[in-house]
Design a protein around this motif. Structure first.
Motif, PDB file in Angstrom:
ATOM      1  N   ALA A  38       0.835  -1.210   0.000  1.00 45.33           N
ATOM      2  CA  ALA A  38       0.000   0.000   0.000  1.00 45.33           C
ATOM      3  C   ALA A  38       0.866   1.255   0.000  1.00 45.33           C
ATOM      4  N   PHE A  39       0.280   2.326  -0.522  1.00 45.97           N
ATOM      5  CA  PHE A  39       0.986   3.595  -0.678  1.00 45.97           C
ATOM      6  C   PHE A  39       0.139   4.691  -0.039  1.00 45.97           C
ATOM      7  N   ALA A  40       0.722   5.314   0.987  1.00 45.82           N
ATOM      8  CA  ALA A  40      -0.020   6.333   1.736  1.00 45.82           C
ATOM      9  C   ALA A  40       0.763   7.637   1.733  1.00 45.82           C
ATOM     10  N   GLY A  41       0.101   8.697   2.104  1.00 46.53           N
ATOM     11  CA  GLY A  41       0.792   9.983   2.238  1.00 46.53           C
ATOM     12  C   GLY A  41      -0.165  11.126   2.069  1.00 46.53           C
ATOM     13  N   ARG A  42       0.355  12.322   2.320  1.00 46.17           N
ATOM     14  CA  ARG A  42      -0.481  13.516   2.198  1.00 46.17           C
ATOM     15  C   ARG A  42      -1.009  13.640   0.779  1.00 46.17           C
ATOM     16  N   SER A  43      -2.110  14.324   0.683  1.00 47.46           N
ATOM     17  CA  SER A  43      -2.702  14.571  -0.613  1.00 47.46           C
ATOM     18  C   SER A  43      -1.694  15.301  -1.508  1.00 47.46           C
ATOM     19  N   ASN A  44      -1.636  14.912  -2.780  1.00 43.50           N
ATOM     20  CA  ASN A  44      -0.796  15.578  -3.779  1.00 43.50           C
ATOM     21  C   ASN A  44       0.697  15.234  -3.675  1.00 43.50           C
ATOM     22  N   VAL A  45       1.053  14.292  -2.802  1.00 46.96           N
ATOM     23  CA  VAL A  45       2.475  13.991  -2.591  1.00 46.96           C
ATOM     24  C   VAL A  45       3.071  13.188  -3.759  1.00 46.96           C
ATOM     25  N   GLY A  46       2.167  12.556  -4.555  1.00 46.55           N
ATOM     26  CA  GLY A  46       2.655  11.805  -5.714  1.00 46.55           C
ATOM     27  C   GLY A  46       2.423  10.308  -5.642  1.00 46.55           C
ATOM     28  N   LYS A  47       1.425   9.869  -4.861  1.00 47.83           N
ATOM     29  CA  LYS A  47       1.163   8.425  -4.712  1.00 47.83           C
ATOM     30  C   LYS A  47       0.760   7.784  -6.042  1.00 47.83           C
ATOM     31  N   SER A  48      -0.236   8.391  -6.715  1.00 49.58           N
ATOM     32  CA  SER A  48      -0.724   7.784  -7.954  1.00 49.58           C
ATOM     33  C   SER A  48       0.360   7.827  -9.033  1.00 49.58           C
ATOM     34  N   SER A  49       1.130   8.904  -9.057  1.00 49.27           N
ATOM     35  CA  SER A  49       2.227   9.013 -10.039  1.00 49.27           C
ATOM     36  C   SER A  49       3.273   7.929  -9.790  1.00 49.27           C
ATOM     37  N   LEU A  91      -3.899   4.590  -1.544  1.00 46.32           N
ATOM     38  CA  LEU A  91      -4.763   5.052  -0.451  1.00 46.32           C
ATOM     39  C   LEU A  91      -5.117   6.527  -0.647  1.00 46.32           C
ATOM     40  N   PRO A  92      -6.273   6.947  -0.141  1.00 46.74           N
ATOM     41  CA  PRO A  92      -6.629   8.373  -0.247  1.00 46.74           C
ATOM     42  C   PRO A  92      -5.598   9.226   0.488  1.00 46.74           C
ATOM     43  N   GLY A  93      -5.301  10.381  -0.070  1.00 46.33           N
ATOM     44  CA  GLY A  93      -4.351  11.287   0.582  1.00 46.33           C
ATOM     45  C   GLY A  93      -4.964  11.920   1.814  1.00 46.33           C
ATOM     46  N   TYR A  94      -4.141  12.129   2.838  1.00 48.44           N
ATOM     47  CA  TYR A  94      -4.666  12.808   4.022  1.00 48.44           C
ATOM     48  C   TYR A  94      -4.123  14.233   4.079  1.00 48.44           C
ATOM     49  N   GLY A  95      -4.638  14.989   5.015  1.00 47.62           N
ATOM     50  CA  GLY A  95      -4.146  16.358   5.206  1.00 47.62           C
ATOM     51  C   GLY A  95      -4.659  17.344   4.177  1.00 47.62           C
ATOM     52  N   TYR A  96      -5.691  16.948   3.439  1.00 45.95           N
ATOM     53  CA  TYR A  96      -6.216  17.851   2.425  1.00 45.95           C
ATOM     54  C   TYR A  96      -7.217  18.804   3.072  1.00 45.95           C
ATOM     55  N   ALA A  97      -6.913  20.098   3.014  1.00 48.73           N
ATOM     56  CA  ALA A  97      -7.673  21.093   3.790  1.00 48.73           C
ATOM     57  C   ALA A  97      -9.119  21.247   3.325  1.00 48.73           C
ATOM     58  N   LYS A  98      -9.371  21.031   2.022  1.00 45.56           N
ATOM     59  CA  LYS A  98     -10.677  21.431   1.488  1.00 45.56           C
ATOM     60  C   LYS A  98     -11.778  20.380   1.580  1.00 45.56           C
ATOM     61  N   VAL A  99     -11.568  19.309   2.300  1.00 46.64           N
ATOM     62  CA  VAL A  99     -12.697  18.388   2.496  1.00 46.64           C
ATOM     63  C   VAL A  99     -13.293  18.638   3.882  1.00 46.64           C
ATOM     64  N   SER A 100     -14.527  18.241   4.053  1.00 46.61           N
ATOM     65  CA  SER A 100     -15.212  18.506   5.315  1.00 46.61           C
ATOM     66  C   SER A 100     -14.582  17.688   6.441  1.00 46.61           C
ATOM     67  N   LYS A 101     -14.814  18.138   7.664  1.00 46.25           N
ATOM     68  CA  LYS A 101     -14.267  17.433   8.825  1.00 46.25           C
ATOM     69  C   LYS A 101     -14.795  15.994   8.874  1.00 46.25           C
ATOM     70  N   ALA A 102     -16.082  15.831   8.568  1.00 45.24           N
ATOM     71  CA  ALA A 102     -16.691  14.490   8.607  1.00 45.24           C
ATOM     72  C   ALA A 102     -16.006  13.579   7.592  1.00 45.24           C
ATOM     73  N   GLU A 103     -15.714  14.131   6.406  1.00 45.15           N
ATOM     74  CA  GLU A 103     -15.075  13.340   5.359  1.00 45.15           C
ATOM     75  C   GLU A 103     -13.648  12.954   5.786  1.00 45.15           C
TER      76      GLU A 103
END
Ligand SMILES: Nc1nc2c(ncn2[C@@H]2O[C@H](COP(=O)(O)OP(=O)(O)OP(=O)(O)O)[C@@H](O)[C@H]2O)c(=O)[nH]1
Ligand SMILES: [Mg+2]
Length: 215
Positions: A38-49, A91-103
């Motif tokens: 599995a590949f994890a990390g902050r959003s936009n860090v380059g996981k899918s790339s 895996l979905p990126g974490y630390g992405y500011a623009k999603v809701s708290k619930a999400e």
């Protein structure tokens, strides 16, 4: 869905790579029959790339300039020329500011449940931007794994991504700085240049064999 191989890449020969499915919960994952990475990390860090670079398939894992692009546990199946097969999980990126708290809470729980419960998970690669290093969210994930999974069941590595964005003379010091913070092996990587791809594959194959090469 399969796509054409990229040319001129080093490392093991990828015979086939395809998207299996994207699921919203670990309970919906395919049966744990293949070695999984599995590949994890902050959003936009380059996981899918990074996944596309590893699998030698441009565009198979969806990449985007818009952070938060990957919102499910996306499973890929990879077959090498020596018949070895893997599941790779984006895996979905974490630390992405623009999603809701619930999400954010539900993504966090989804990632943690997956990492804790998936029996076939042999290796986790935690991606950090080589320019930013290990941040608070990343430390939390490393701490979580140290408690949730014994090293024998799942190897954890840090990958310092987007190395090409650092001038050559500063690449090694940037990776060294991350090594000094991480308690796990660190690999420098760029999906632009392919740097680190060979080393990543080596780590994946070792984790699959349970060979301890971390010394
Ligand atoms: N220069 C450079 N750009 C990169 C590299 N890896 C990724 N990028 C770019 O960074 C952006 C984000 O890449 P993704 O692979 O979509 O990132 P991600 O971690 O999957 O993002 P989420 O799915 O939102 O969590 C894209 O514009 C990529 O082209 C790299 O090694 N070098
Ligand atoms: Mg992504």
């Amino acid at each position: 869905m399969s796509s054409a191989p990229q040319k001129d890449q080093i490392g093991p020969k990828v015979l086939d790579a395809s998207f299996v499915l994207g699921v919203p919960a670990v309970a919906k994952m395919p049966p744990p029959t293949l070695t999984e990475v599995a590949f994890a990390g902050r959003s936009n860090v380059g996981k899918s790339s990074l996944l596309n670079t590893l699998m030698q398939r441009s565009g198979l894992a969806r990449t985007s300039g818009t952070p938060g692009c990957t919102r499910a546990l996306n499973v890929f199946q990879v077959k090498l020329s020596d018949d070895k097969q893997f599941h790779f999980v984006d895996l979905p990126g974490y630390g992405y500011a623009k999603v809701s708290k619930a999400e954010k809470i539900s993504w966090g729980a989804m990632i943690e449940d997956y990492l804790r419960e998936r029996p076939s998970l042999r290796a986790l690669f935690l991606l950090v931007d080589a320019r930013r290093g290990i941040e608070e969210d990343d430390l939390q994930l490393l701490d979580f794994m140290a408690v949730a999974r014994p090293k024998e069941s799942c190897r954890v590595h840090v990958v310092a991504t987007k190395l090409d964005k650092i001038v050559r003379a500063k690449q090694k010091p940037a990776v060294e700085a991350i090594k000094n913070m991480a308690k796990v092996p660190v690999i420098g990587f760029s999906s632009e240049t392919g740097a680190g791809r060979d080393e990543l594959w080596r780590r994946i194959e070792k984790a699959a064999q349970h060979v301890d090469d971390d010394a």
